[in-house]
Design a protein around this motif. Structure first.
Motif, PDB file in Angstrom:
ATOM      1  N   HIS B 114       0.824  -1.207   0.000  1.00  0.00           N
ATOM      2  CA  HIS B 114       0.000   0.000   0.000  1.00  0.00           C
ATOM      3  C   HIS B 114       0.857   1.255   0.000  1.00  0.00           C
ATOM      4  CE1 HIS B 114      -3.570  -2.373   0.187  1.00  0.00           C
ATOM      5  NE2 HIS B 114      -3.052  -3.075   1.174  1.00  0.00           N
ATOM      6  N   PHE B 115       2.012   1.154  -0.611  1.00  0.00           N
ATOM      7  CA  PHE B 115       2.920   2.266  -0.893  1.00  0.00           C
ATOM      8  C   PHE B 115       3.583   2.854   0.349  1.00  0.00           C
ATOM      9  CE2 PHE B 115      -0.937   2.982  -3.729  1.00  0.00           C
ATOM     10  CZ  PHE B 115      -0.576   1.984  -4.604  1.00  0.00           C
ATOM     11  N   SER B 166      -1.442   9.235  -8.791  1.00  0.00           N
ATOM     12  CA  SER B 166      -2.252   8.028  -8.933  1.00  0.00           C
ATOM     13  C   SER B 166      -1.543   6.867  -8.244  1.00  0.00           C
ATOM     14  CB  SER B 166      -2.425   7.704 -10.410  1.00  0.00           C
ATOM     15  OG  SER B 166      -1.185   7.312 -10.952  1.00  0.00           O
ATOM     16  N   GLY B 167      -2.247   5.747  -8.108  1.00  0.00           N
ATOM     17  CA  GLY B 167      -1.663   4.589  -7.450  1.00  0.00           C
ATOM     18  C   GLY B 167      -0.367   4.133  -8.100  1.00  0.00           C
ATOM     19  N   LYS B 170       2.365   6.461  -7.261  1.00  0.00           N
ATOM     20  CA  LYS B 170       2.787   6.318  -5.870  1.00  0.00           C
ATOM     21  C   LYS B 170       3.758   5.152  -5.724  1.00  0.00           C
ATOM     22  CE  LYS B 170      -1.103   8.316  -3.468  1.00  0.00           C
ATOM     23  NZ  LYS B 170      -2.419   8.024  -2.948  1.00  0.00           N
ATOM     24  N   GLN B 171       3.449   4.055  -6.438  1.00  0.00           N
ATOM     25  CA  GLN B 171       4.347   2.926  -6.303  1.00  0.00           C
ATOM     26  C   GLN B 171       5.692   3.194  -6.965  1.00  0.00           C
ATOM     27  OE1 GLN B 171       5.222   1.125  -4.210  1.00  0.00           O
ATOM     28  NE2 GLN B 171       3.832  -0.622  -4.207  1.00  0.00           N
ATOM     29  N   ALA B 194      -2.005  -3.575  -5.481  1.00  0.00           N
ATOM     30  CA  ALA B 194      -3.070  -2.584  -5.317  1.00  0.00           C
ATOM     31  C   ALA B 194      -3.320  -1.787  -6.600  1.00  0.00           C
ATOM     32  CB  ALA B 194      -2.717  -1.640  -4.172  1.00  0.00           C
ATOM     33  N   LEU B 195      -2.637  -2.172  -7.681  1.00  0.00           N
ATOM     34  CA  LEU B 195      -2.786  -1.414  -8.929  1.00  0.00           C
ATOM     35  C   LEU B 195      -3.721  -2.157  -9.882  1.00  0.00           C
ATOM     36  CD1 LEU B 195       0.990  -0.610  -9.456  1.00  0.00           C
ATOM     37  CD2 LEU B 195      -0.732   0.726  -8.234  1.00  0.00           C
ATOM     38  N   ASP B 196      -4.354  -1.426 -10.792  1.00  0.00           N
ATOM     39  CA  ASP B 196      -5.227  -2.152 -11.712  1.00  0.00           C
ATOM     40  C   ASP B 196      -4.429  -2.808 -12.835  1.00  0.00           C
ATOM     41  OD1 ASP B 196      -4.948   0.018 -13.527  1.00  0.00           O
ATOM     42  OD2 ASP B 196      -6.488   1.063 -12.358  1.00  0.00           O
ATOM     43  N   ARG B 200      -0.457  -2.528 -13.766  1.00  0.00           N
ATOM     44  CA  ARG B 200       0.358  -3.589 -13.199  1.00  0.00           C
ATOM     45  C   ARG B 200       1.297  -4.166 -14.250  1.00  0.00           C
ATOM     46  NH1 ARG B 200      -3.038  -8.271 -10.958  1.00  0.00           N
ATOM     47  NH2 ARG B 200      -4.188  -6.474 -10.214  1.00  0.00           N
ATOM     48  N   ASP B 371     -13.555  -0.680  -7.552  1.00  0.00           N
ATOM     49  CA  ASP B 371     -12.831  -0.907  -6.301  1.00  0.00           C
ATOM     50  C   ASP B 371     -13.699  -0.451  -5.133  1.00  0.00           C
ATOM     51  OD1 ASP B 371     -12.665   1.825  -6.152  1.00  0.00           O
ATOM     52  OD2 ASP B 371     -10.513   1.947  -6.418  1.00  0.00           O
TER      53      ASP B 371
END
Lengths: 304, 401
Positions: B114-115, B166-167, B170-171, B194-196, B200, B371
């Motif tokens: 979760h980053f 965005s997610g 963040k990663q 946690a990424l789409d 991913r 989600d």
């Protein structure tokens, strides 16, 4: 048959005995504390009163503007001028000093206690009833041992105020830190943070909003207690209220009460705004300086 | 093969007073029996593995199989109850506080599911966090952090706050934060979980490209078989805290060690670990709720469908619109279609694949995958489901890998 009597537990007497014992044996310590606090409050009081009132009002308003917004600053300015106008300025200053000194001491005790409670569940369990006790005991009761320990005057007022105002910062510091997400702490540890670094760089910054709510509550309780503390000679606006009550002087009572309200509102707005994340003029100035420095750094880095 | 990381009979039991539970484990009691008798959870049940320098070692298993626990034993976030974990030949469980901090601060870096990006710091200060802990001067750490951000393609985002990202971004920040430490071991705990699906795949590709350059020893935890096969030089399949098989993708596919591994690979169980989010596809066209009737009709025509999903701000799914509803509006020359938005058939992203079947059977149109915040993740049509099962079951999909 049913009217047998239980022997009364002498709880009150025990506490009284304890306080008397402290007075008899530790009075030296309390004298030292009393002298220190007396000179601090006295110096602050004299210092603030030495500044011409209108200049001090402007300085306060500017401070409020830096920490909140233009509207709040204007409101504070008007309120303070009003207090000056009704002739309660010196009393307001002495109340302000009392609040500030007691709040600072309450925070110096409260925040570290809250932090320690997150580190030891034993301490947390032990502190819970103590905090409940401190918050629900009618504040007037604190006046009695305060007078016994420190006599009449400003210092017993400070003492009672501190006891009354210390629970919120303790609780809200504890709450804030326990609510910091576990994965943030784990991240810091995984990058090699020591316990102190986790506290300083993750837990405290992330719980700042909660801690600042505690500070705000502490100030509010401080103000309400300062009025009660005037019963034992703490002076200030509270003493004016007491005098008006004794004389049934509605006009004076209302004016003094209004001055307390103004002071409370100003302190509330300022303390609530700090740490709420809202942008303030002061924040904008800091931001500007940071950007400036960063830009300078970046240009230097790119030169290398 | 020189082992960079080595686990020897590593057992991890959660809780205090683990003596009795460990005794039971040594006598061969199962995880559930130990839980019943002592109330303690067996996290890792005697793991043995070696990770060579420069390889990507994947730990895969269903949730609760102990993969994350095992990962956390490598940098001492968790200490083994018995057995040993060696990094470069030094036992982590024997290290004192200072040594451990040095190990984490200089030798091993970690990327989180979760980053774990600090919300109160801007991006560059997040990336420089580890260096800051290490005591590096501000100027030097900013220089290094901005280099790391450039390498993950976020050079222009240095002064932004995490909330603005965005997610996937963040990663990338999480990855940059780990890379900037220049440690030789990288622990990745379901970093792309946690990424789409689209992001991913992109991130996996990037990680492989990056790895060709940096050649770090990577331990990668995932529950996604595709991801494991794509990334892993070697893969360890875990169940109930124990490692069932270790090998390269080829070895495991060609010779599953036991029935469980076989099931795991053939997709009988895969339908249990794959969720709706991971098999969903991005639709060819979408329409935003602020767009107009004519735009929506144009897109329907282009993609030859009679309905479109409608999204709002932050990709939130608003509903769907059909052509039959739009045509009268278009005749009346109305531009907004807000009044005819219908409720769409949705399915939560974490629905396991087996449960997607019945949902889909009841729906004549595609299912919208969302989600927990109602954000649109993609669609599942009858086709997607068949395709994704095919890929895993049949020879074709696997041969491709």
């Amino acid at each position: 048959m049913l009217n047998f009597s239980l022997p009364k537990l002498e709880i009150g007497e025990a506490i009284e005995w304890l306080v008397r014992w402290i007075i008899a044996n530790l009075s030296v310590i309390f004298d030292v504390i009393k002298n220190i606090l007396n000179s601090i409050t006295g110096a602050l009081n004299d210092g603030l009163l030495a500044i011409p009132t209108i200049i001090l009002i402007i300085i306060f308003a500017l401070g409020v503007w830096l920490l909140t917004s233009k509207t709040t600053a204007l409101l504070s300015f008007t309120g303070l001028v009003l207090i000056w106008n009704i002739g309660l300025w010196p009393q307001m200053i002495s109340t302000l000093v009392l609040v500030v000194v007691s709040v600072v001491i309450a925070l110096l005790i409260g925040i570290p206690t809250g932090i320690l409670m997150t580190r030891s569940s034993k301490l947390e369990t032990a502190m819970r009833p103590v905090l409940d006790f401190m918050q629900t005991m009618p504040p007037f009761v604190y006046l009695i041992p305060a007078v016994m320990l420190f006599g009449i005057g400003v210092v017993p007022g400070l003492f009672a105020t501190i006891i009354f105002a210390v629970p919120p910062p303790v609780r809200l510091t504890y709450l804030g830190i326990t609510q910091v997400p576990e994965d943030m702490k784990e991240m810091a540890v995984a990058f090699g943070a020591s316990d102190r670094q986790v506290l300083r760089k993750v837990e405290l910054p992330l719980s700042l909003p909660s801690i600042m709510t505690g500070v705000n509550q502490c100030i509010m309780l401080g103000i309400s207690m300062v009025v009660i503390a005037s019963m034992i000679g703490a002076g200030g606006l509270g003493a004016e209220v007491m005098r008006a009550v004794n004389r049934l002087d509605l006009a004076h009572g209302f004016e003094s009460g209004l001055a307390i309200v103004v002071l409370a509102i100003v302190l509330d707005r300022v303390s609530r705004n700090i740490g709420s994340g809202k942008t303030t003029p002061a924040g904008r100035i800091i931001e500007y300086l940071k950007k400036h420095r960063k830009a300078k750094l970046e240009s230097r880095v790119s030169q290398i | 093969m020189t082992a960079k990381i080595e686990a020897k009979n590593l057992v991890k039991i959660y809780g205090n007073n683990t003596g009795e539970a460990l005794e039971l484990f040594n006598q061969g009691y199962s995880r559930s029996e130990i839980l019943k008798q002592t109330g303690l959870t067996l996290g890792v049940a005697g793991a043995n593995f070696e990770v060579a320098e420069g390889e990507i070692f994947v730990l895969i298993g269903l949730s609760g199989s102990g993969k994350s626990t095992l990962l956390r034993c490598i940098n001492g976030l968790l200490m083994p109850t018995s057995g040993s974990l060696l990094v470069d030949g030094n036992a982590v469980e024997k290290m004192g506080g200072k040594e451990l901090r040095r190990l984490r601060g200089e030798r091993i870096s970690m990327v989180f599911q979760h980053f774990a990006i600090l919300p109160n710091r801007n991006i560059i200060d997040n990336v420089a966090f580890g260096l800051e802990l290490r005591g590096v001067e501000r100027e030097a750490r900013w220089a290094e952090a901005s280099e790391a951000l450039d390498s993950v393609g976020l050079g222009d985002w240095k002064n932004k706050m995490p909330q603005e990202l965005s997610g996937g971004m963040k990663q990338r920040v999480g990855l940059a934060r780990a890379l900037v430490m220049e440690s030789d071991i990288l622990l990745m705990d379901e970093p792309f979980g946690a990424l789409d699906a689209l992001i991913r795949a992109e991130m996996q590709e990037e990680l492989l490209t990056l790895q060709r350059e940096i050649k770090k020893t990577v331990v990668f935890v995932t529950h996604d078989l595709d991801e494991a096969l794509r990334l892993g030089d070697r893969i360890a399949i875990m169940r109930d805290g124990a490692i069932e098989q270790i090998g390269t993708a080829d070895e495991i596919l060609a010779e599953p060690a036991n029935e469980y591994v076989e099931q795991f690979l053939t997709g009988i169980d895969v339908s249990k670990i794959l969720d709706a989010a991971s098999i969903s596809k991005w639709p060819r066209e979408l329409v935003r709720d602020s767009e107009s009737v004519s735009v929506a009709l144009h897109r329907m025509k282009k993609t030859d469908t009679d309905y479109l999903f409608v999204t709002g701000q932050r990709r939130k799914l608003v509903g769907m619109i059909t052509r039959d509803d739009l045509l009268p509006l278009s005749k009346k020359r109305q531009t907004s279609f807000k009044d005819v938005i219908r409720e769409a058939n949705t399915i939560p992203g974490d629905t396991i694949m087996r449960d997607v079947f019945p949902e889909l059977r009841h729906s004549e149109r595609a299912l919208a995958v969302v989600d927990e915040n109602g954000r649109f993740l993609g669609v599942i049509t009858h086709n997607t489901l068949v395709e994704s099962l095919d890929e895993r079951k049949g020879g074709d999909g696997i041969a491709e890998l």
